[in-house]
Design an enzyme around this catalytic site. Structure first.
Site, short mmCIF file in Angstrom:
data_model
loop_
_atom_site.label_atom_id
_atom_site.label_comp_id
_atom_site.label_asym_id
_atom_site.label_seq_id
_atom_site.Cartn_x
_atom_site.Cartn_y
_atom_site.Cartn_z
N ASN A 9 -4.42 3.89 0.93
CA ASN A 9 -3.64 2.65 0.83
C ASN A 9 -4.51 1.54 1.40
O ASN A 9 -4.65 1.41 2.61
CB ASN A 9 -2.33 2.79 1.62
CG ASN A 9 -1.51 1.51 1.58
OD1 ASN A 9 -1.84 0.57 0.85
ND2 ASN A 9 -0.46 1.46 2.38
N TRP A 10 -5.09 0.75 0.50
CA TRP A 10 -6.02 -0.29 0.96
C TRP A 10 -5.30 -1.52 1.50
O TRP A 10 -5.96 -2.43 2.03
CB TRP A 10 -6.97 -0.69 -0.18
CG TRP A 10 -7.99 0.34 -0.49
CD1 TRP A 10 -8.27 1.47 0.24
CD2 TRP A 10 -8.91 0.35 -1.59
NE1 TRP A 10 -9.29 2.18 -0.35
CE2 TRP A 10 -9.70 1.51 -1.47
CE3 TRP A 10 -9.12 -0.50 -2.67
CZ2 TRP A 10 -10.70 1.83 -2.39
CZ3 TRP A 10 -10.11 -0.18 -3.58
CH2 TRP A 10 -10.90 0.97 -3.45
N LYS A 11 -4.00 -1.59 1.33
CA LYS A 11 -3.23 -2.75 1.82
C LYS A 11 -3.89 -4.04 1.30
O LYS A 11 -4.36 -4.05 0.17
CB LYS A 11 -3.10 -2.70 3.34
CG LYS A 11 -2.57 -1.32 3.81
CD LYS A 11 -2.25 -1.24 5.26
CE LYS A 11 -1.73 0.17 5.61
NZ LYS A 11 -1.34 0.32 6.99
N HIS A 98 7.22 1.26 2.35
CA HIS A 98 6.26 1.20 3.46
C HIS A 98 6.82 0.35 4.60
O HIS A 98 7.45 -0.68 4.35
CB HIS A 98 4.92 0.63 2.97
CG HIS A 98 3.81 0.90 3.93
ND1 HIS A 98 3.67 0.19 5.10
CD2 HIS A 98 2.81 1.82 3.93
CE1 HIS A 98 2.62 0.66 5.77
NE2 HIS A 98 2.09 1.65 5.08
N GLU A 170 5.48 8.39 7.85
CA GLU A 170 4.58 7.49 8.57
C GLU A 170 5.30 6.93 9.80
O GLU A 170 5.97 5.89 9.71
CB GLU A 170 4.17 6.32 7.66
CG GLU A 170 3.39 6.74 6.44
CD GLU A 170 2.44 5.63 5.97
OE1 GLU A 170 1.26 5.93 5.79
OE2 GLU A 170 2.88 4.49 5.82
N GLY A 176 -1.95 2.18 12.20
CA GLY A 176 -2.93 1.16 12.61
C GLY A 176 -3.12 1.05 14.11
O GLY A 176 -3.67 0.07 14.60
N SER A 216 -2.95 6.43 11.33
CA SER A 216 -4.21 6.63 12.05
C SER A 216 -4.89 7.96 11.72
O SER A 216 -5.50 8.57 12.61
CB SER A 216 -4.00 6.48 13.56
OG SER A 216 -3.53 5.19 13.86
N GLY A 237 -4.70 4.60 5.71
CA GLY A 237 -4.91 3.16 5.69
C GLY A 237 -6.35 2.81 6.06
O GLY A 237 -7.27 2.99 5.26
P1 13P Z 1 -3.50 3.55 9.12
O1 13P Z 1 -4.19 4.78 8.56
O2 13P Z 1 -4.38 2.35 9.17
O3 13P Z 1 -2.82 3.86 10.42
O4 13P Z 1 -2.35 3.17 8.08
C1 13P Z 1 -1.47 4.13 7.65
C2 13P Z 1 -0.66 3.56 6.57
O5 13P Z 1 0.13 2.66 6.79
C3 13P Z 1 -0.86 4.09 5.22
O6 13P Z 1 0.11 3.62 4.36
#
Ligand code: 13P
Length: 252
Positions: A9-11, A98, A170, A176, A216, A237
């Site tokens: 998920n590159w956001k 999400h 999640e 994050g 994470s 992420g």
């Molecule tokens: P991180 O891996 O940066 O914690 O993000 C997880 C996430 O929100 C995936 O959708």
């Protein structure tokens, strides 16, 4: 044996050049190392690059997911993107629910039900995110929170729709933050989530359901997480933004 599912998920990251060069390099390495049949790999880039990304991955075992879909068919919703638009460029998967969408864009369970409905109408596979806050966990209400999230969304849908879903657990406190939930903590929650699907939809659905962990994940902790019985892969992420790191997670 269910194939592990690894989703990037590159956001709101990566521009046109970064997106296309990442995907071309990733494909090359995955095929050279013959890992394309071993894992189900899905990438979720930003809206403007979904079309080109889908073209790059055409005819491969990798696929593309959108990060969101608007709940309405079409109309005066400036800046939004509909399910039919995404289908018209060949996108068949979407991430919904999400916690960042719930928090920053006030997506309630009622909105999510609408988003699920329109996504199912257009034949999307849905990666649906659930997870508790740090406060929920401190109060030992994490199981309750997750159960409620499912009851108020996915559990409104009938048995024949359920194979369109992948669940991503999640925990918000792990996203994050670098605070990955331990494999044991995640396993317990995944086992619980599977038991909820067992009670609601029966054994076949619960056995076939892929439940991913997100929060994470990195190349150091992925292996121990993926070894757990009920962890069927990961939604990654930050650690998916660098191709080298993401590859290490895929190979975990
Ligand atoms: P991180 O891996 O940066 O914690 O993000 C997880 C996430 O929100 C995936 O959708």
């Amino acid at each position: 044996m269910k194939k592990k599912v690894i989703i990037a998920n590159w956001k709101m990251n990566h521009d046109f050049y970064e997106t296309t060069s990442y995907l071309r390099n990733l494909l090359k390495i995955i095929y050279e190392n013959k890992i394309h049949h071993k894992k189900k790999i899905i990438i979720a880039p930003s809206f403007p690059f979904l079309h080109i990304s889908n073209q790059i991955l055409q005819g491969t075992t990798l696929s593309i997911a959108a990060q969101n879909i608007h709940q309405m068919e079409n109309g005066s919703y400036t800046g939004e993107v509909s399910a039919s638009m995404l289908r018209s460029i060949g996108i068949k998967k979407v991430i919904l629910g999400h916690s960042e969408r719930r928090k920053y864009f006030t997506e309630t369970n009622d909105i999510l039900i609408k988003k699920i409905k329109i996504s199912l109408k257009y034949g999307f596979h849905i990666i649906f995110c659930i997870g508790e806050t740090g406060i929920d966990r401190k109060k030992e209400e994490h199981f309750f929170t997750v159960k409620k999230q499912l009851e108020k969304t996915i559990f409104h849908f009938s048995l024949e729709k359920i194979n369109s879903f992948i669940i991503a657990y999640e925990p918000i406190w792990a996203i994050g933050t670098g605070n990955t939930a331990s494999p044991e903590v995640v396993q317990l929650m995944h086992q619980y989530i599977r038991s909820l699907f067992l009670n609601k939809y029966g054994e076949t659905v619960s056995n076939d359901l892929s439940i991913l962990y997100g929060g994470s994940i990195n190349d150091m902790n992925a292996r121990d997480l993926f070894l757990q019985k009920d962890i069927d892969g990961g939604l990654v992420g930050n650690s998916s933004l660098q191709m080298k790191n993401f590859l290490k997670i895929i190979q975990s």
